[in-house]
Design a protein around this motif. Structure first.
Motif, short mmCIF file in Angstrom:
data_model
loop_
_atom_site.label_atom_id
_atom_site.label_comp_id
_atom_site.label_asym_id
_atom_site.label_seq_id
_atom_site.Cartn_x
_atom_site.Cartn_y
_atom_site.Cartn_z
N ILE A 102 0.86 -1.19 0.00
CA ILE A 102 0.00 0.00 0.00
C ILE A 102 0.89 1.23 0.00
CG2 ILE A 102 -1.63 1.38 1.37
CD1 ILE A 102 -2.95 -1.06 0.17
N ASP A 103 0.59 2.19 -0.89
CA ASP A 103 1.32 3.45 -0.95
C ASP A 103 0.53 4.51 -0.17
OD1 ASP A 103 2.65 5.77 -1.52
OD2 ASP A 103 2.51 5.61 -3.70
N PRO A 104 0.96 4.88 1.02
CA PRO A 104 0.17 5.80 1.84
C PRO A 104 0.02 7.20 1.27
CG PRO A 104 1.76 4.61 3.18
CD PRO A 104 2.12 4.39 1.74
N ILE A 105 0.94 7.63 0.41
CA ILE A 105 0.85 9.00 -0.08
C ILE A 105 0.16 9.10 -1.44
CG2 ILE A 105 2.85 9.70 1.28
CD1 ILE A 105 4.52 9.78 -1.20
N SER A 106 -0.27 7.97 -1.98
CA SER A 106 -1.08 8.00 -3.20
C SER A 106 -2.54 8.24 -2.83
CB SER A 106 -0.96 6.67 -3.95
OG SER A 106 -1.96 6.59 -4.96
N PRO A 107 -3.25 9.11 -3.54
CA PRO A 107 -4.66 9.36 -3.23
C PRO A 107 -5.59 8.26 -3.71
CG PRO A 107 -4.00 10.65 -5.14
CD PRO A 107 -2.76 9.98 -4.65
N VAL A 108 -5.07 7.29 -4.44
CA VAL A 108 -5.88 6.21 -4.99
C VAL A 108 -5.88 5.03 -4.04
CG1 VAL A 108 -6.15 4.61 -6.93
CG2 VAL A 108 -5.36 6.95 -7.34
N VAL A 109 -7.06 4.51 -3.72
CA VAL A 109 -7.16 3.32 -2.87
C VAL A 109 -6.89 2.08 -3.71
CG1 VAL A 109 -8.67 1.95 -1.40
CG2 VAL A 109 -8.85 4.44 -1.38
N GLU A 110 -5.90 1.33 -3.31
CA GLU A 110 -5.58 0.09 -4.00
C GLU A 110 -6.73 -0.90 -3.86
OE1 GLU A 110 -1.69 1.96 -2.64
OE2 GLU A 110 -3.72 1.67 -1.83
N SER A 111 -6.96 -1.70 -4.87
CA SER A 111 -7.99 -2.73 -4.78
C SER A 111 -7.40 -3.97 -4.11
CB SER A 111 -8.52 -3.09 -6.16
OG SER A 111 -7.53 -3.81 -6.89
N PRO A 112 -8.25 -4.81 -3.49
CA PRO A 112 -7.74 -6.07 -2.96
C PRO A 112 -7.05 -6.93 -4.02
CG PRO A 112 -9.91 -5.61 -2.05
CD PRO A 112 -9.66 -4.57 -3.11
N ILE A 113 -7.53 -6.86 -5.25
CA ILE A 113 -6.91 -7.64 -6.32
C ILE A 113 -5.50 -7.12 -6.60
CG2 ILE A 113 -7.04 -8.27 -8.76
CD1 ILE A 113 -9.06 -9.70 -6.95
N GLU A 114 -5.33 -5.80 -6.60
CA GLU A 114 -4.01 -5.22 -6.81
C GLU A 114 -3.06 -5.62 -5.69
OE1 GLU A 114 -2.13 -0.79 -7.85
OE2 GLU A 114 -4.21 -1.00 -7.17
N VAL A 115 -3.55 -5.61 -4.48
CA VAL A 115 -2.74 -6.06 -3.35
C VAL A 115 -2.38 -7.53 -3.50
CG1 VAL A 115 -2.74 -6.48 -0.86
CG2 VAL A 115 -3.64 -4.32 -1.76
N ARG A 116 -3.37 -8.34 -3.85
CA ARG A 116 -3.11 -9.78 -4.06
C ARG A 116 -1.99 -9.99 -5.07
NH1 ARG A 116 -6.99 -12.80 -8.01
NH2 ARG A 116 -5.68 -11.46 -9.34
N ASP A 117 -2.05 -9.27 -6.17
CA ASP A 117 -1.04 -9.45 -7.21
C ASP A 117 0.34 -9.02 -6.74
OD1 ASP A 117 -3.04 -10.43 -8.80
OD2 ASP A 117 -3.27 -8.60 -10.00
N ARG A 118 0.42 -7.99 -5.90
CA ARG A 118 1.71 -7.57 -5.37
C ARG A 118 2.28 -8.63 -4.43
NH1 ARG A 118 0.27 -1.10 -4.26
NH2 ARG A 118 0.50 -0.48 -6.45
N VAL A 119 1.42 -9.25 -3.66
CA VAL A 119 1.88 -10.32 -2.77
C VAL A 119 2.37 -11.52 -3.59
CG1 VAL A 119 1.25 -11.89 -0.91
CG2 VAL A 119 0.29 -9.59 -0.97
N LEU A 120 1.62 -11.89 -4.59
CA LEU A 120 2.01 -13.04 -5.41
C LEU A 120 3.33 -12.76 -6.14
CD1 LEU A 120 -1.46 -14.11 -6.86
CD2 LEU A 120 -0.20 -15.11 -4.93
N ALA A 121 3.54 -11.51 -6.55
CA ALA A 121 4.82 -11.16 -7.17
C ALA A 121 5.96 -11.34 -6.18
CB ALA A 121 4.77 -9.72 -7.68
N ALA A 122 5.73 -10.94 -4.94
CA ALA A 122 6.77 -11.11 -3.92
C ALA A 122 7.03 -12.59 -3.65
CB ALA A 122 6.35 -10.39 -2.64
N ALA A 123 5.98 -13.40 -3.68
CA ALA A 123 6.12 -14.83 -3.39
C ALA A 123 6.86 -15.57 -4.50
CB ALA A 123 4.74 -15.45 -3.18
N ARG A 124 7.01 -14.96 -5.66
CA ARG A 124 7.83 -15.58 -6.70
C ARG A 124 9.32 -15.44 -6.39
NH1 ARG A 124 3.61 -13.44 -10.09
NH2 ARG A 124 4.79 -11.55 -10.57
#
Length: 351
Positions: free
Chosen positions: A278-300
């Motif tokens: 999550i980027d706290p200084i971005s005014p856009v709320v990340e979607s759960p799907i976007e978060v999921r994809d970031r986690v899966l990228a890290a898990a690779r």
């Protein structure tokens, strides 16, 4: 196995608390802080956060809370410039011996009284407070004695929180990346790491498993102080810190895949890494799907059983920062919790 998810610490203060702080009425400020802590924890629990903080509602800032009420300070300390042109200035120590006036344990105890889930506590790193000592020294109080006193106080700050039941203690080391901007040779970073390890070495292996280190490029008034510093220059040194957990800004990083490869190469074998989703200084709320994809990228890149998620930085770490709304912060936190659960399910873990 589970995939933990934690916020970094601070949450924007509600209007009632900001108004009380402007009024300067001490009893009114205390009442507003207590109400803000209760509301913060209730909203974090409502968002599904399995671990909460008090949102640092009672701290003047994440850096200066130990100094509140001290008479041994001048206002003309080290200046920290941000990319948008604004600055923050630390105080300067005028006399010794150096002592904390406030320990984080008091915030933790108040938060635990209001929470029904585990509570983590953020503390400031000794390296940040080392910047209080002036370059031209203090008569009768050499830097070596100051550092000895500082290490003792920083240990007490952490130990008090562990003994008071903190789920984990997070050491805020946001000056790490900035140090490479101030001194590209890495000498200042090496000094910071050595000083922080002096503190960490006072704890047992089991205790260090409940101690983490957070680093980010700053996040104040929607601006950073060191995002332009190459992460690859920081991470190998950062992982020399003898901590059990690392909380790393990643969502706002321009090339997260490259950073993940560096993390995978240098992460200590027994440590867990919480990656920012999550980027706290971005005014856009990340979607759960976007978060999921970031986690899966890290898990690779990283073992799933040593992976967690967090926000890149705290929301509004200074009490007067109103650049992010309270509602926006809680919406982002909910997205992190839900997105982490989605990723954990796909990885065969529990969130």
């Amino acid at each position: 196995m589970t995939m933990p998810t934690e916020l970094i610490g601070s949450i924007p203060r509600p209007p009632e608390l900001l108004a009380a702080l402007r009024s300067g009425d001490a009893p009114g400020v205390r009442a507003a802080q207590e109400a803000a802590v209760r509301d913060t924890i209730a909203r974090l629990e409502d968002a599904g956060s399995p671990v909460v903080t008090d949102g640092e509602q009672s701290k003047p800032s994440f850096v200066t809370y130990p100094l509140e009420g001290s008479e041994d300070l001048a206002s003309d300390g080290v200046v920290i410039p941000f990319a948008d042109g604004h600055q923050r200035q630390l105080p300067r120590l005028k006399a010794g011996p150096f002592r904390y006036r406030v320990h984080a344990e008091q915030y933790l105890r108040a938060a635990r009284a209001a929470a029904s889930v585990p509570v983590k506590q953020a503390v400031i790193a000794a390296s940040a407070l080392s910047l209080l000592y002036p370059a031209d020294g203090i008569d009768g109080y050499p830097r070596e004695r100051f550092l000895d006193d500082l290490v003792t106080e920083a240990e007490a700050d952490i130990r008090g929180c562990l003994e008071a039941g903190a789920h984990v203690v997070q050491v805020d080391f946001t000056e790490a990346r900035l140090s490479l901007k101030l001194d590209p040779s890495g000498g200042l970073l090496d000094d910071f790491i050595a000083l922080n390890n002096r503190v960490l070495d006072r704890f047992s292996e089991d205790e260090r498993a409940r101690i983490g280190v957070h680093t980010c490029p700053g996040g104040d008034e929607d601006a950073t102080h060191s995002l332009d510093v190459d992460y690859a220059s920081l991470l190998p040194g950062l992982f020399r810190l003898r901590a059990g957990n690392f909380y790393l800004q990643l969502a706002s990083e321009p090339d997260p895949e490259r950073v993940l490869s560096v993390i995978a190469e240098h992460l200590p074998s027994a440590a867990r890494v919480f990656v920012g989703v999550i980027d706290p200084i971005s005014p856009v709320v990340e979607s759960p799907i976007e978060v999921r994809d970031r986690v899966l990228a890290a898990a690779r890149h990283l073992p799933a059983d040593r992976l967690g998620t967090c926000d890149d930085c705290g929301f509004s770490p200074f009490a007067d920062d109103t650049s992010t709304s309270r509602d926006l912060a809680f919406a982002k936190i909910r997205a992190r919790v839900e997105g982490t659960a989605l990723a954990a399910g796909e990885l065969g873990l529990q969130a």
